[in-house]
Design an enzyme around this catalytic site. Structure first.
Site, PDB file in Angstrom:
ATOM      1  N   CYS A   1      70.819 102.683  46.873  1.00  0.00           N
ATOM      2  CA  CYS A   1      70.665 104.242  46.806  1.00  0.00           C
ATOM      3  C   CYS A   1      69.752 104.557  45.666  1.00  0.00           C
ATOM      4  O   CYS A   1      69.547 103.668  44.634  1.00  0.00           O
ATOM      5  CB  CYS A   1      72.042 104.939  46.412  1.00  0.00           C
ATOM      6  SG  CYS A   1      71.979 106.868  46.213  1.00  0.00           S
TER       7      CYS A   1
ATOM      8  N   ASP B   1      69.948 106.572  43.294  1.00  0.00           N
ATOM      9  CA  ASP B   1      70.542 106.919  42.256  1.00  0.00           C
ATOM     10  C   ASP B   1      70.215 106.536  40.685  1.00  0.00           C
ATOM     11  O   ASP B   1      70.259 104.994  40.772  1.00  0.00           O
ATOM     12  CB  ASP B   1      72.046 106.919  42.534  1.00  0.00           C
ATOM     13  CG  ASP B   1      72.913 107.822  41.409  1.00  0.00           C
ATOM     14  OD1 ASP B   1      72.726 107.315  40.153  1.00  0.00           O
ATOM     15  OD2 ASP B   1      73.728 108.623  41.861  1.00  0.00           O
TER      16      ASP B   1
ATOM     17  N   ARG C   1      71.566 105.854  38.192  1.00  0.00           N
ATOM     18  CA  ARG C   1      72.527 105.313  37.612  1.00  0.00           C
ATOM     19  C   ARG C   1      72.844 103.939  37.731  1.00  0.00           C
ATOM     20  O   ARG C   1      73.621 102.992  37.445  1.00  0.00           O
ATOM     21  CB  ARG C   1      73.875 105.955  37.588  1.00  0.00           C
ATOM     22  CG  ARG C   1      73.607 107.463  36.950  1.00  0.00           C
ATOM     23  CD  ARG C   1      74.866 108.326  37.343  1.00  0.00           C
ATOM     24  NE  ARG C   1      75.086 108.376  38.612  1.00  0.00           N
ATOM     25  CZ  ARG C   1      75.792 109.344  39.297  1.00  0.00           C
ATOM     26  NH1 ARG C   1      76.967 109.789  38.438  1.00  0.00           N
ATOM     27  NH2 ARG C   1      75.753 109.614  40.522  1.00  0.00           N
TER      28      ARG C   1
ATOM     29  N   HIS D   1      77.444 103.006  46.286  1.00  0.00           N
ATOM     30  CA  HIS D   1      77.996 103.278  45.166  1.00  0.00           C
ATOM     31  C   HIS D   1      78.975 104.319  45.177  1.00  0.00           C
ATOM     32  O   HIS D   1      78.756 105.289  46.025  1.00  0.00           O
ATOM     33  CB  HIS D   1      76.981 103.395  43.906  1.00  0.00           C
ATOM     34  CG  HIS D   1      76.404 104.766  43.823  1.00  0.00           C
ATOM     35  ND1 HIS D   1      76.737 105.842  43.133  1.00  0.00           N
ATOM     36  CD2 HIS D   1      75.045 105.265  44.713  1.00  0.00           C
ATOM     37  CE1 HIS D   1      75.767 106.862  43.713  1.00  0.00           C
ATOM     38  NE2 HIS D   1      74.813 106.632  44.474  1.00  0.00           N
TER      39      HIS D   1
ATOM     40  N   CYS E   1      78.742 108.707  45.228  1.00  0.00           N
ATOM     41  CA  CYS E   1      77.389 109.053  45.542  1.00  0.00           C
ATOM     42  C   CYS E   1      77.085 110.425  46.138  1.00  0.00           C
ATOM     43  O   CYS E   1      77.736 111.007  46.924  1.00  0.00           O
ATOM     44  CB  CYS E   1      77.210 108.165  46.763  1.00  0.00           C
ATOM     45  SG  CYS E   1      75.409 108.265  47.710  1.00  0.00           S
TER      46      CYS E   1
HETATM   47 ZN   LIG Z   1      73.750 107.658  45.920  1.00  0.00          ZN
END
Ligand SMILES: [Zn+2]
Length: 218
Positions: free
Chosen positions: A42, A44, A46, A98, A101
């Site tokens: 992803c 993302d 983080r 994750h 999400c």
């Molecule tokens: Zn995600």
């Protein structure tokens, strides 16, 4: 602007730290790459890909998009898989989702999200495939996290459906496909233990692109 310039300051420090222990680090890196892993994760912010695996530059070929999807009509992810499998000959392909999400959560909202609609629709399709299991989970948070795992599993299946993976595995015995979930709350990676051989055998009843029949066990 200070934050922006800081990035270049960080970069200079990073270059200095790399060359301090290995003076030809970048010369060697520039020559070629032979990563053993393709990581599809992803976008993302983080989830710091190399860091969570403890892998250095040159060790993992990376593709990231919202909610780590592998739609068979997406030229981008399909080209990445093809290049990684056929030209780099990676040994492992990982789909890493994750928990928490935002993409997975957004996908299930009854809202028009514009250009995100066709992308996130892939996640609704995963929900529909596993609706009975998901609807039986009373807690909403737990239900989303299970959807994260099932989404990873379905994207692994999408990778196994590709000609590149089927043909390379038949010829050379690699790559194998793995599904992982990263936990933002504690930094731990969970291996979903995807049964690669089992999935390959199962999907080749319909999606066999090798014509070799080598994977047919019955
Ligand atoms: Zn995600």
């Amino acid at each position: 602007m200070t934050d922006y310039n800081q990035v270049f300051e960080n970069n200079r420090k990073w270059v200095a730290s790399k060359t301090a222990t290995e003076s030809d680090f970048f010369e060697k890196m520039a020559d070629s790459q032979s990563p053993k892993y393709l990581y599809i994760g992803c976008s993302d912010s983080r989830v710091p890909t190399n860091e969570i695996m403890g892998l250095e530059a040159g060790e993992v070929f990376v593709h990231r998009n919202i909610a780590n999807l592998v739609p068979n009509t997406d030229l981008n992810v399909m080209a990445v898989i093809n290049y990684a499998v056929v030209h780099l000959e990676v040994k492992h392909i990982v789909v890493c989702g994750h928990y928490n999400c935002g993409g997975v959560k957004a996908a299930m909202q009854p809202k028009d999200l514009g250009i995100l609609n066709p992308w996130l629709r892939n996640i609704r399709d995963v929900y529909r495939l596993h609706m009975d299991e998901l609807n039986a989970i009373p807690d909403e948070h737990d239900r989303y996290n299970r959807l994260v795992e099932l989404n990873v599993q379905e994207q692994c299946i999408n990778i196994i459906k590709t000609a590149a993976v089927q043909k390379m595995y038949t010829a050379k015995g690699y790559p194998t496909v793995h599904g992982w979930v990263y936990d933002l709350k504690n930094g731990m990676l969970k291996d979903l233990q995807i049964d690669f051989e089992g999935v390959l055998h199962e999907i080749q009843k319909i999606y066999d692109l090798t014509g070799s029949g080598l994977m047919q066990k019955d």
